[in-house]
Design an enzyme around this catalytic site. Structure first.
Site, PDB file in Angstrom:
ATOM      1  N   CYS A  57      70.842 -15.452  23.424  1.00  0.00           N
ATOM      2  CA  CYS A  57      72.113 -15.605  22.857  1.00  0.00           C
ATOM      3  C   CYS A  57      72.610 -16.992  22.756  1.00  0.00           C
ATOM      4  O   CYS A  57      73.406 -17.260  21.946  1.00  0.00           O
ATOM      5  CB  CYS A  57      73.383 -15.020  23.829  1.00  0.00           C
ATOM      6  SG  CYS A  57      72.782 -13.130  24.529  1.00  0.00           S
TER       7      CYS A  57
ATOM      8  N   CYS B 156      72.843 -19.346  19.600  1.00  0.00           N
ATOM      9  CA  CYS B 156      73.688 -19.120  18.450  1.00  0.00           C
ATOM     10  C   CYS B 156      75.025 -18.927  18.919  1.00  0.00           C
ATOM     11  O   CYS B 156      75.915 -19.592  18.322  1.00  0.00           O
ATOM     12  CB  CYS B 156      73.621 -17.737  17.710  1.00  0.00           C
ATOM     13  SG  CYS B 156      71.904 -17.678  16.774  1.00  0.00           S
ATOM     14  N   HIS B 157      75.392 -18.721  20.198  1.00  0.00           N
ATOM     15  CA  HIS B 157      76.756 -18.503  20.664  1.00  0.00           C
ATOM     16  C   HIS B 157      77.130 -19.772  21.679  1.00  0.00           C
ATOM     17  O   HIS B 157      78.272 -19.878  21.963  1.00  0.00           O
ATOM     18  CB  HIS B 157      76.938 -17.271  21.317  1.00  0.00           C
ATOM     19  CG  HIS B 157      76.946 -15.948  20.586  1.00  0.00           C
ATOM     20  ND1 HIS B 157      77.658 -15.698  19.733  1.00  0.00           N
ATOM     21  CD2 HIS B 157      76.019 -15.091  20.460  1.00  0.00           C
ATOM     22  CE1 HIS B 157      77.492 -14.784  18.904  1.00  0.00           C
ATOM     23  NE2 HIS B 157      76.054 -14.365  19.483  1.00  0.00           N
TER      24      HIS B 157
ATOM     25  N   MET C  49      73.277 -11.366  13.013  1.00  0.00           N
ATOM     26  CA  MET C  49      72.874 -11.179  14.664  1.00  0.00           C
ATOM     27  C   MET C  49      71.785 -10.164  14.596  1.00  0.00           C
ATOM     28  O   MET C  49      71.683  -9.037  14.095  1.00  0.00           O
ATOM     29  CB  MET C  49      74.114 -10.838  15.309  1.00  0.00           C
ATOM     30  CG  MET C  49      73.701 -10.241  16.638  1.00  0.00           C
ATOM     31  SD  MET C  49      74.911 -10.301  17.868  1.00  0.00           S
ATOM     32  CE  MET C  49      74.571  -9.165  18.972  1.00  0.00           C
TER      33      MET C  49
ATOM     34  N   HIS D  95      74.428 -27.797  11.298  1.00  0.00           N
ATOM     35  CA  HIS D  95      73.108 -27.087  11.614  1.00  0.00           C
ATOM     36  C   HIS D  95      71.988 -27.937  11.151  1.00  0.00           C
ATOM     37  O   HIS D  95      71.436 -28.765  11.616  1.00  0.00           O
ATOM     38  CB  HIS D  95      73.291 -25.628  11.495  1.00  0.00           C
ATOM     39  CG  HIS D  95      72.202 -24.751  12.037  1.00  0.00           C
ATOM     40  ND1 HIS D  95      72.129 -24.565  13.383  1.00  0.00           N
ATOM     41  CD2 HIS D  95      71.198 -24.027  11.524  1.00  0.00           C
ATOM     42  CE1 HIS D  95      70.995 -23.828  13.636  1.00  0.00           C
ATOM     43  NE2 HIS D  95      70.341 -23.485  12.542  1.00  0.00           N
TER      44      HIS D  95
ATOM     45  N   HIS E  47      71.920 -22.107   4.973  1.00  0.00           N
ATOM     46  CA  HIS E  47      70.716 -22.308   5.874  1.00  0.00           C
ATOM     47  C   HIS E  47      69.560 -22.844   5.017  1.00  0.00           C
ATOM     48  O   HIS E  47      68.815 -21.971   4.404  1.00  0.00           O
ATOM     49  CB  HIS E  47      70.247 -21.005   6.453  1.00  0.00           C
ATOM     50  CG  HIS E  47      69.560 -21.420   7.665  1.00  0.00           C
ATOM     51  ND1 HIS E  47      68.187 -21.503   7.561  1.00  0.00           N
ATOM     52  CD2 HIS E  47      69.776 -21.183   9.064  1.00  0.00           C
ATOM     53  CE1 HIS E  47      67.574 -21.697   8.863  1.00  0.00           C
ATOM     54  NE2 HIS E  47      68.451 -21.364   9.672  1.00  0.00           N
TER      55      HIS E  47
END
Ligand code: DHE
Length: 681
Positions: A198, A201-202, A239, A478, A520
């Site tokens: 996780c 991404c988090h 997700m 990103h 992206h």
């Protein structure tokens, strides 16, 4: 028992993002109780009999997953209970009932008031067909940016879930059960699962990134069942469906739901001395060959990341032979080339860096080091006079970059990237280094600093390799790459729905291009448009859209830094886009689409027509992901994640299949030596 198994719903989601960052967490402790006071209760029960009509609803009061429908009898009560189970194991991931619209989907009470029963039934039964034929459904899709997944519910299951929702409108929000208690061992194991699956991404400290923040406050607001269902089914915005994919068990999801509702543990630092302790020089430069030991065209080698086994496979791009397989670290992520191309640098999500010498026969690991607990990017020194001299690693955790000797990986320096966020000006305790590019014009690397929203500039000609500048841009930076000149760094500010343009030479933000939900681009794609001069492009994780923007301030200034073509795509979930001067095509994938057919497709945008020409399917199963051209741009290599995976090779002009390399375990990023060393994309 899992309701999905009980009712035999088919699983349509296939693994993606299956193994993420490995990391050692800090916090320990004896008993970590996630228990909060029991909410709800037994429910008082209603007096519904028969078909569970509108009136006389059950007293809700759900506790660990079953509602108190004590007074309900007969078919209606059973139906509502079955509907509740479906709601609690599927719908609750995204929908509330009378609890307000979430960021993921509208409230179901609202939906039931707004739309007639037949409409809701048809929508649940076949969202894609409705999105095609029904204007109300189309408005919904336009508003939310995706089509609700089809959960394959039978007519009876749809009726029961509708009955449940219908009755809930009279009762109010569903009460979620308390989290389970975690023993110390369970807590530690779950903390590791969080870092593995996780944190990428988090965020290590759960402050969010590509995914939303899930600190204890956010997690408690979601509730135990919502978290479990989210972990089971994933979301249409990217997700992964960890449960459906068979990666997290029911118990692991339950424990993660509890872990997330506990305070966020602090992760440990990794100082330079500790990094030095991990350094392993396998072959000193003096013992390495002074010329290639083989006759292969090593500049046409492909380094292919085999993600799950944590390996890099080296392929001869002329013969398709696999000439070496090298262990590189947990859930290997990307490769970059040294500027001469002789060395590949691989980075694992566990922060391990491996230097691969392509001149030995076979290619082999010449040095290893670990600069972070958690990392995604490395880049070499590319300015004239600094060829193959240095390497930088950007860490996700700790919040630092590390500079190594490019020939030996000896750790030379590390520097913190912590600072204040550009928007709030508040200090941050976690700033991740995302994409890194090496300037062709000066001895600097440009680093995307995700949480703070800066592009950092590290000067490798200066003693200590300092961070000499932090250019304020946008938060959530990103992935990105150069424009075709190497002056402008185009990087996705994902949650801002923009591509930021940074003039690295002048240390200035040139533009912020609004493109769409969660752009992206990978490193992006540069080509010359017939109308708009040089352009670059991205697809989006959060919506089905290809955005092409002008990048030619000299030749086509009126179009520079603006979206010049916008092409609506049937599905979101795009990850990579790639082209080569020798190809008439710009290729893009959509492996994170919620439509299983789309995940297997590659689409070809025609540079000549400025439109998507056609899509093709490299494999009847699995997912197509990431592209690379060979050295001369005559072939296109596409990865397929399947069981087992493969690489499919196409003629770059006709897009006719030329060959397949089969039997690969999760082949992901592919990096041609020449193209990677020279930033060809
Ligand atoms: Fe990646 C590039 C981060 C998930 C495959 N990925 C990048 C870069 C970053 C990044 C910052 C840019 C590096 C650079 O240019 O210096 N990736 C992350 C994540 O944080 C994320 C979302 C979640 C995680 O925990 O890792 C993530 N990435 C994935 C995947 O799931 C992918 C598809 C497969 C995998 O590795 O598990 C994946 N990422 C890639 C690839 C690139 C990449 C192939 C390089 C693209 C290129 O052409 O350069």
């Amino acid at each position: 028992m899992c309701i999905m198994k009980a009712i035999g719903i088919s699983c349509t989601m296939v693994p993606l993002l299956a193994s993420l960052a490995a990391m050692v967490g800090g916090c320990g402790g004896d008993q970590h109780s996630a228990h909060v006071s029991e909410q709800g209760g037994g429910g008082t029960g209603g007096d519904m009999v028969g078909h569970g009509g509108h009136g006389g609803t059950a007293g809700h009061g759900g506790h660990g997953g079953t509602a108190g429908h004590g007074g309900m009898m007969g078919h209606g009560g059973a139906m509502i209970e079955a509907g509740e189970e479906i709601y609690r194991s599927i719908c609750i991931a995204c929908h509330t009932i009378g609890g307000g619209t979430t960021t993921r989907a509208p409230d179901l009470q609202y939906m039931f008031v707004k739309h007639p029963g037949w409409w809701n039934k048809a929508w649940i039964a076949d969202p894609a067909a409705m999105a095609e034929a029904d204007t109300t459904a189309q408005q919904l899709v336009a508003q939310w940016g995706y089509i609700m997944p089809d959960f394959d519910l039978t007519a009876e299951e749809i009726m029961s879930v509708m009955q449940f929702i219908h009755n809930q409108t009279m009762i109010g929000p569903v009460v979620q059960p308390s989290p389970v208690d975690l023993s110390s061992a369970q807590y530690d194991a779950t903390k590791q699962t969080y870092f593995n699956r996780c944190a990428g991404c988090h965020g290590t400290h759960r402050g969010g990134g590509v995914g939303p923040a899930i600190d204890d406050t956010h997690a408690k607001a979601l509730g135990t069942e919502t978290i479990k269902a989210l972990l089971d089914w994933g979301t249409p915005r990217g997700m992964p469906a960890w449960g459906r994919e068979g990666i997290l068990t029911d118990v692991e999801r339950e424990q993660l739901a509890a872990f997330l509702q506990l305070p966020v543990p602090t992760a440990p630092e990794m100082p330079l001395d500790q990094i030095k302790g991990t350094w392993e020089l396998v072959v000193p430069p003096s013992n390495r060959p002074t010329a290639p030991e083989h006759a292969r065209d090593w500049e046409n080698f492909f380094g292919v990341v085999l993600r799950d086994p944590g390996q890099v496979a080296i392929f001869d791009g002329d013969t398709y032979e696999q000439v070496a397989t090298i262990d590189v670290g947990f859930a290997a992520h990307i490769l970059r080339s040294s500027s001469t191309g002789r060395y590949f640098y691989a980075v694992g999500r566990d922060g391990r860096v491996t230097l691969i010498d392509l001149w030995t026969n076979p290619p082999s690991a010449a040095a290893r080091v670990q600069g972070c607990y958690d990392a995604r990017s490395v880049e070499s020194s590319k300015f004239l006079g600094f060829e193959d001299q240095y390497l930088i690693e950007g860490c996700y955790w700790p919040s630092q970059y590390v500079v190594f000797d490019g020939l030996t990986l000896e750790p030379l320096a590390s520097g913190s990237v912590l600072g204040n966020a550009v928007d709030t000006n508040l200090p941050l305790d976690e700033v991740r280094v995302a994409s890194i590019v090496a300037s062709p014009f000066e001895p600097v690397w440009a680093l995307s600093l995700k949480e703070s929203g800066h592009v950092g500039v590290v000067d490798y000609s200066m003693p200590g390799f300092p961070l000499v500048e932090k250019i304020p841009v946008e938060t959530s930076l990103h992935d990105g790459g150069w424009d075709r000149t190497g002056q402008y760094f185009l990087v996705a500010a994902q949650s801002k729905k923009k591509i930021a343009v940074i003039d690295v030479q002048n240390r200035a933000v040139t533009a912020s291009i609004p493109t769409g939900d969660k752009p992206h681009p990978g490193r992006g794609a540069n080509w010359q448009d017939t109308v708009f001069g040089w352009v670059n492009a991205t697809t989006h994780l959060g919506e089905g859209k290809l955005s092409v923007y002008g990048t030619d301030p000299v030749g086509s200034p009126q179009h520079a830094w603006q979206v010049v073509r916008e092409i609506s795509l049937p599905t979101a979930g795009g990850l990579f886009i790639k082209t080569h001067d020798a190809s008439p095509w710009v290729l893009f994938d959509m492996p994170l689409s919620s439509d299983p057919t789309a995940t297997r497709q590659v689409c070809a945008y025609s540079k000549a027509s400025g439109a998507v020409d056609h899509c093709f399917t490299p494999s009847s199963a699995g997912r197509a992901v990431h592209f690379e051209f060979n050295r001369h741009g005559t072939e296109l290599w596409v990865s397929v994640w399947g069981d087992p995976g493969e690489i499919v090779i196409y003629d770059a002009i006709s897009l006719v299949e030329l060959g397949r390399i089969k039997g690969l375990d999760t082949p992901t990023g592919k990096f041609n030596v020449y193209n990677t060393a020279h930033d060809v994309y």
